[in-house]
Design a protein around this motif. Structure first.
Motif, PDB file in Angstrom:
ATOM      1  N   THR A 209       0.828  -1.191   0.000  1.00  0.00           N
ATOM      2  CA  THR A 209       0.000   0.000   0.000  1.00  0.00           C
ATOM      3  C   THR A 209       0.863   1.239   0.000  1.00  0.00           C
ATOM      4  O   THR A 209       0.594   2.214  -0.708  1.00  0.00           O
ATOM      5  CB  THR A 209      -0.920   0.009   1.242  1.00  0.00           C
ATOM      6  N   LEU A 210       1.923   1.203   0.796  1.00  0.00           N
ATOM      7  CA  LEU A 210       2.846   2.330   0.840  1.00  0.00           C
ATOM      8  C   LEU A 210       3.453   2.586  -0.520  1.00  0.00           C
ATOM      9  O   LEU A 210       3.513   3.712  -0.998  1.00  0.00           O
ATOM     10  CB  LEU A 210       3.951   2.051   1.860  1.00  0.00           C
ATOM     11  N   ALA A 211       3.909   1.517  -1.176  1.00  0.00           N
ATOM     12  CA  ALA A 211       4.559   1.700  -2.477  1.00  0.00           C
ATOM     13  C   ALA A 211       3.600   2.320  -3.477  1.00  0.00           C
ATOM     14  O   ALA A 211       3.936   3.274  -4.184  1.00  0.00           O
ATOM     15  CB  ALA A 211       5.068   0.358  -3.000  1.00  0.00           C
ATOM     16  N   ALA A 212       2.405   1.771  -3.544  1.00  0.00           N
ATOM     17  CA  ALA A 212       1.448   2.298  -4.506  1.00  0.00           C
ATOM     18  C   ALA A 212       1.044   3.722  -4.155  1.00  0.00           C
ATOM     19  O   ALA A 212       0.921   4.581  -5.022  1.00  0.00           O
ATOM     20  CB  ALA A 212       0.217   1.404  -4.556  1.00  0.00           C
ATOM     21  N   SER A 213       0.846   3.980  -2.865  1.00  0.00           N
ATOM     22  CA  SER A 213       0.469   5.324  -2.460  1.00  0.00           C
ATOM     23  C   SER A 213       1.601   6.290  -2.724  1.00  0.00           C
ATOM     24  O   SER A 213       1.385   7.447  -3.084  1.00  0.00           O
ATOM     25  CB  SER A 213       0.102   5.344  -0.973  1.00  0.00           C
ATOM     26  N   LEU A 214       2.807   5.795  -2.523  1.00  0.00           N
ATOM     27  CA  LEU A 214       3.968   6.609  -2.843  1.00  0.00           C
ATOM     28  C   LEU A 214       3.980   6.957  -4.319  1.00  0.00           C
ATOM     29  O   LEU A 214       4.210   8.099  -4.711  1.00  0.00           O
ATOM     30  CB  LEU A 214       5.246   5.853  -2.482  1.00  0.00           C
ATOM     31  N   LEU A 215       3.682   5.968  -5.147  1.00  0.00           N
ATOM     32  CA  LEU A 215       3.642   6.233  -6.579  1.00  0.00           C
ATOM     33  C   LEU A 215       2.555   7.246  -6.891  1.00  0.00           C
ATOM     34  O   LEU A 215       2.732   8.135  -7.719  1.00  0.00           O
ATOM     35  CB  LEU A 215       3.384   4.937  -7.350  1.00  0.00           C
ATOM     36  N   LEU A 216       1.416   7.126  -6.244  1.00  0.00           N
ATOM     37  CA  LEU A 216       0.358   8.099  -6.447  1.00  0.00           C
ATOM     38  C   LEU A 216       0.850   9.493  -6.097  1.00  0.00           C
ATOM     39  O   LEU A 216       0.658  10.444  -6.843  1.00  0.00           O
ATOM     40  CB  LEU A 216      -0.854   7.747  -5.577  1.00  0.00           C
ATOM     41  N   ALA A 217       1.518   9.598  -4.957  1.00  0.00           N
ATOM     42  CA  ALA A 217       2.010  10.900  -4.546  1.00  0.00           C
ATOM     43  C   ALA A 217       3.019  11.445  -5.524  1.00  0.00           C
ATOM     44  O   ALA A 217       3.112  12.645  -5.740  1.00  0.00           O
ATOM     45  CB  ALA A 217       2.642  10.810  -3.156  1.00  0.00           C
ATOM     46  N   LEU A 218       3.771  10.562  -6.142  1.00  0.00           N
ATOM     47  CA  LEU A 218       4.786  11.012  -7.086  1.00  0.00           C
ATOM     48  C   LEU A 218       4.187  11.463  -8.401  1.00  0.00           C
ATOM     49  O   LEU A 218       4.702  12.355  -9.057  1.00  0.00           O
ATOM     50  CB  LEU A 218       5.789   9.890  -7.349  1.00  0.00           C
TER      51      LEU A 218
ATOM     52  N   LEU B  78       8.734  -1.033 -11.672  1.00  0.00           N
ATOM     53  CA  LEU B  78       8.302  -1.912 -10.586  1.00  0.00           C
ATOM     54  C   LEU B  78       8.942  -3.285 -10.692  1.00  0.00           C
ATOM     55  O   LEU B  78       9.036  -3.872 -11.774  1.00  0.00           O
ATOM     56  CB  LEU B  78       6.776  -2.064 -10.612  1.00  0.00           C
ATOM     57  N   ASP B  79       9.330  -3.790  -9.556  1.00  0.00           N
ATOM     58  CA  ASP B  79       9.896  -5.128  -9.438  1.00  0.00           C
ATOM     59  C   ASP B  79       8.762  -6.158  -9.536  1.00  0.00           C
ATOM     60  O   ASP B  79       7.762  -6.069  -8.826  1.00  0.00           O
ATOM     61  CB  ASP B  79      10.600  -5.232  -8.074  1.00  0.00           C
TER      62      ASP B  79
ATOM     63  N   GLY C 215       4.268   6.741 -17.243  1.00  0.00           N
ATOM     64  CA  GLY C 215       4.319   5.422 -17.856  1.00  0.00           C
ATOM     65  C   GLY C 215       4.675   4.369 -16.830  1.00  0.00           C
ATOM     66  O   GLY C 215       5.035   4.684 -15.689  1.00  0.00           O
ATOM     67  N   LEU C 216       4.592   3.109 -17.235  1.00  0.00           N
ATOM     68  CA  LEU C 216       4.839   2.001 -16.314  1.00  0.00           C
ATOM     69  C   LEU C 216       5.733   0.967 -16.991  1.00  0.00           C
ATOM     70  O   LEU C 216       5.479   0.555 -18.122  1.00  0.00           O
ATOM     71  CB  LEU C 216       3.513   1.360 -15.900  1.00  0.00           C
ATOM     72  N   ARG C 217       6.779   0.577 -16.287  1.00  0.00           N
ATOM     73  CA  ARG C 217       7.688  -0.469 -16.743  1.00  0.00           C
ATOM     74  C   ARG C 217       7.876  -1.470 -15.612  1.00  0.00           C
ATOM     75  O   ARG C 217       7.953  -1.092 -14.436  1.00  0.00           O
ATOM     76  CB  ARG C 217       9.045   0.134 -17.146  1.00  0.00           C
ATOM     77  N   VAL C 218       7.924  -2.746 -15.960  1.00  0.00           N
ATOM     78  CA  VAL C 218       8.169  -3.790 -14.978  1.00  0.00           C
ATOM     79  C   VAL C 218       9.432  -4.538 -15.375  1.00  0.00           C
ATOM     80  O   VAL C 218       9.895  -4.463 -16.515  1.00  0.00           O
ATOM     81  CB  VAL C 218       6.981  -4.770 -14.867  1.00  0.00           C
ATOM     82  N   PHE C 219      10.013  -5.243 -14.402  1.00  0.00           N
ATOM     83  CA  PHE C 219      11.148  -6.102 -14.730  1.00  0.00           C
ATOM     84  C   PHE C 219      11.049  -7.395 -13.936  1.00  0.00           C
ATOM     85  O   PHE C 219      10.485  -7.435 -12.838  1.00  0.00           O
ATOM     86  CB  PHE C 219      12.483  -5.391 -14.496  1.00  0.00           C
ATOM     87  N   GLY C 220      11.586  -8.457 -14.538  1.00  0.00           N
ATOM     88  CA  GLY C 220      11.483  -9.779 -13.925  1.00  0.00           C
ATOM     89  C   GLY C 220      10.114 -10.396 -14.084  1.00  0.00           C
ATOM     90  O   GLY C 220       9.705 -11.206 -13.250  1.00  0.00           O
TER      91      GLY C 220
ATOM     92  N   THR D 283      17.775  -5.194 -12.623  1.00  0.00           N
ATOM     93  CA  THR D 283      17.492  -3.795 -12.304  1.00  0.00           C
ATOM     94  C   THR D 283      18.219  -2.830 -13.225  1.00  0.00           C
ATOM     95  O   THR D 283      17.652  -1.836 -13.682  1.00  0.00           O
ATOM     96  CB  THR D 283      17.881  -3.514 -10.841  1.00  0.00           C
ATOM     97  N   GLY D 284      19.499  -3.107 -13.491  1.00  0.00           N
ATOM     98  CA  GLY D 284      20.272  -2.200 -14.329  1.00  0.00           C
ATOM     99  C   GLY D 284      19.686  -2.054 -15.720  1.00  0.00           C
ATOM    100  O   GLY D 284      19.567  -0.946 -16.250  1.00  0.00           O
TER     101      GLY D 284
END
Length: 645
Positions: A15-24, A46-47, A84-89, A133-134
């Protein structure tokens, strides 16, 4: 390097991560789709490693908790925010499988009309593979392009499992574009994993934040998201200073961004467009702990003595958000070369590699000449104002959301404001100040446990100072907070006061010169705890009072020059001319009374000028800001953790 797939994203942390993203991503006003490159684009990275399938706190899997929060993020996105949204792994299971180290996908391209795509991507977000990640950071840099304000938000909880080293990638991205910033949220990490993520943020000119355990942002999401819509301050039109003064770029009135060299000098040229005008130059950059001295100097002849020389940076007791100072060409002698030279040379001198590569903001303003250059019509320099204790209101204004930089500070009036600040956070309000006036600022609070220091500074529009020096002579009812000598529960009071705004302050010391022009004064409150990893919240009341008669002692300028004279709401920030109120292009009236002028005279755009010193006068149409939102991550993360605590 191959590491275990450890991605402990608990429900609260999700929840923190998503809310953080919202705030960003809740940004201020943005440009049209055609202007997104210049306005501030953001990529969420996002991981999606396999451990996201593990059970989290609250009896749900981590991915389920993440989806729930990300749905809320998507639903709350402003329609005009490019993200935009990017994922990895997410597609290759094992490091032994082909493509594991390039397993990163742009699932949603940066844009504004992509909300349905984001919602679909959230539903399709599945945990699966490794952590390249890199590579993901490299691709995110390509997603955002090479120009304008760009922000990458990396959310991860583990070490990379592939080359390239993400720390080296962050350094390269930062080197390639000084307007790109990488902030990192580490989800319940420690040891080498945490060090790796910290390195990414450090090399990416960003900030690292721990996200440990937080169940809800419901009670504070509105305020947190508004705080986090503010741009960070150090932006401007990119320039490159030269080693040779004659080769320095020519700058007109405006805001510019360069990088500090490891050692040596940077030179710039400022053509004087109107004879007898005064050229002002300010410099600011983020604090770094160093014994390095950085000087800002102004010359009419680069081979002779300086018109002005000020120390911008020196060893400070702790990391203030900005290191800043201003200088000008003013001389009491109207015939002095500093007052008459067709071109002025500006030098920034640095001598320490600790500070190399830092973004450097330069502010340039050309002030109209006096109608009477002898100054006979001006009153003498006023005495330093005396401090008078302010009485906080019984019902201070609530709901005002401070900015986190000069660019995002809302303009407020005299009064008391109920605010709260978390450790490592910076809050800024802007107050109009006219000729003949001084500003008092008083903070009242109850000292919390594990707090270390709270500080108030007042900064001028040109990034100067111009404050009363209370060192060793603080008012009797102030509390000494320079050392952790206060006990939890004790009352705290401290303050700051500007010198009376007067033209003749420019003939005094560099510290006085910040009071030589009217304009918005930026009240900056910073707070620090005993341990930067242990968030502490400080509710406080900030009382502002303007003293003196507006306009008293104002000089008379020559008419018809095309240069805009300074006034009470003179500001050098994004999208504003000096005749406009508002501290940033996204500054808007808050719960506090605003101080906007009734009219806005037109002015041409400013910016770099050509080599012809006779060219038409540039005017202060300034380009600071856009969408450097990431300095505000601290407010989000720390407030979330504080709520949990």
């Amino acid at each position: 390097m191959i590491c275990n797939r450890k991605h402990p994203l608990r429900s609260g942390a999700a929840t923190l991560a998503a809310s953080l993203l919202l705030a960003l991503v809740v940004a201020g006003p943005q440009a049209s789709a055609d202007e997104q490159t210049a306005s501030g684009r953001m990529m969420l990275v996002l991981d999606a490693s396999g451990s996201m399938a593990e059970e989290a706190a609250g009896g749900v899997t981590k991915i389920e908790a993440a989806r729930e929060s990300l749905r809320a993020v998507t639903d709350a996105l402003p329609a005009d925010q490019p993200v935009g949204l990017r994922v990895f792994g997410a597609e290759v299971f094992s490091a032994d499988d082909p493509g594991a180290c390039t397993d990163s996908q742009q699932v949603v391209a940066p844009g504004t009309g992509n909300r349905d795509e984001l919602r679909e991507a959230v539903e399709a977000y599945e945990p699966y593979g490794e952590t390249p990640t890199g590579h993901a950071l490299q691709e995110a840099g390509k997603d955002l392009g090479g120009e304008g304000q760009r922000t990458i938000i990396l959310v991860s909880d583990g070490e990379p499992t592939c080359e390239p080293d993400p720390c080296e990638v962050a350094a390269q991205l930062s080197e390639d574009g000084i307007d790109l910033r990488i902030d990192v949220v580490g989800l319940n990490v420690s040891g080498e994993a945490r060090e790796s993520l910290q390195c990414i943020a450090e090399q990416g000119n960003g900030t690292y934040y721990d996200a440990d355990d937080a169940d809800s942002l419901t009670d504070s999401l509105t305020r947190v998201s508004e705080r986090s819509s503010r741009p960070f301050d150090l932006t401007g039109e990119p320039v490159e200073g030269a080693a040779d003064p004659e080769q320095g770029p020519a700058l007109g009135t405006g805001i510019y961004l360069d990088t500090i060299p490891s050692t040596g000098e940077l030179w710039y040229r400022v053509p004087r467009t109107v004879p007898g005008s005064t050229l002002h130059v300010g410099a600011a950059f983020q604090y770094v702990s160093s014994n390095n001295n950085v000087y800002l100097k102004v010359f009419d002849d680069p081979t002779g003595p300086a018109c002005a020389s000020v120390l911008v940076h020196r060893m400070l007791s702790w990391g203030r958000p900005l290191v800043n100072q201003a200088a000008s060409t003013w001389s009491d002698d109207p015939e002095d070369g500093c007052n008459t030279a067709d071109t002025v040379y500006v030098q920034l001198e640095s001598s320490d590699e600790d500070i190399a590569g830092r973004p450097l903001q330069l502010v340039v303003y050309e002030e109209p000449p006096l109608a009477d250059p002898t100054q006979r019509d001006l009153p003498p320099r006023p005495d330093d104002p005396a401090w008078t204790t302010l009485e906080p209101a019984d019902d201070p204004v609530d709901g005002v959301v401070p900015g986190t930089s000069l660019a995002s500070a809302p303009v407020v009036e005299d009064g008391s404001y109920a605010l709260d600040i978390t450790t490592e956070e910076t809050q800024v309000l802007a107050v109009p100040l006219d000729w003949g006036q001084d500003l008092q600022v008083q903070l009242d609070a109850v000292w919390p446990e594990d707090a270390w220091q709270v500080e108030i500074r007042v900064i001028s529009p040109l990034r100067g100072r111009g404050n009363v020096d209370f060192l060793a002579s603080e008012p009797g009812d102030w509390t000494t907070t320079a050392l952790p000598n206060l006990r939890a529960g004790e009352p705290v009071r401290l303050g700051a006061q500007t010198l009376t705004t007067a033209f003749r302050h420019r003939s005094g010391s560099a510290e006085e010169a910040g009071a030589a022009l009217p304009g918005l004064r930026y009240v900056e409150v910073s707070f620090r705890g005993d341990d930067e990893d242990v968030p502490v919240n400080l509710p406080y009341t900030l009382t502002l009072q303007t003293n003196g008669t507006a306009g008293e002692g104002a000089p008379t300028y020559v008419d018809g020059t095309g240069l805009v004279p300074p006034s009470a709401d003179f500001a050098i920030t994004a999208g504003n001319r000096p005749d406009q109120a508002g501290a940033g292009e996204d500054a808007s009236p808050s719960a506090a009374p605003s101080s906007e002028p009734d009219g806005e005279p037109s002015a041409p755009a400013g910016g770099p000028v050509d080599d012809d010193p006779t060219a038409g006068p540039p005017v202060l149409a300034l380009a600071l800001g856009g969408a450097g939102l990431a300095l505000l991550v601290a407010a989000v993360v720390l407030l979330v953790v504080r709520l949990r605590r």
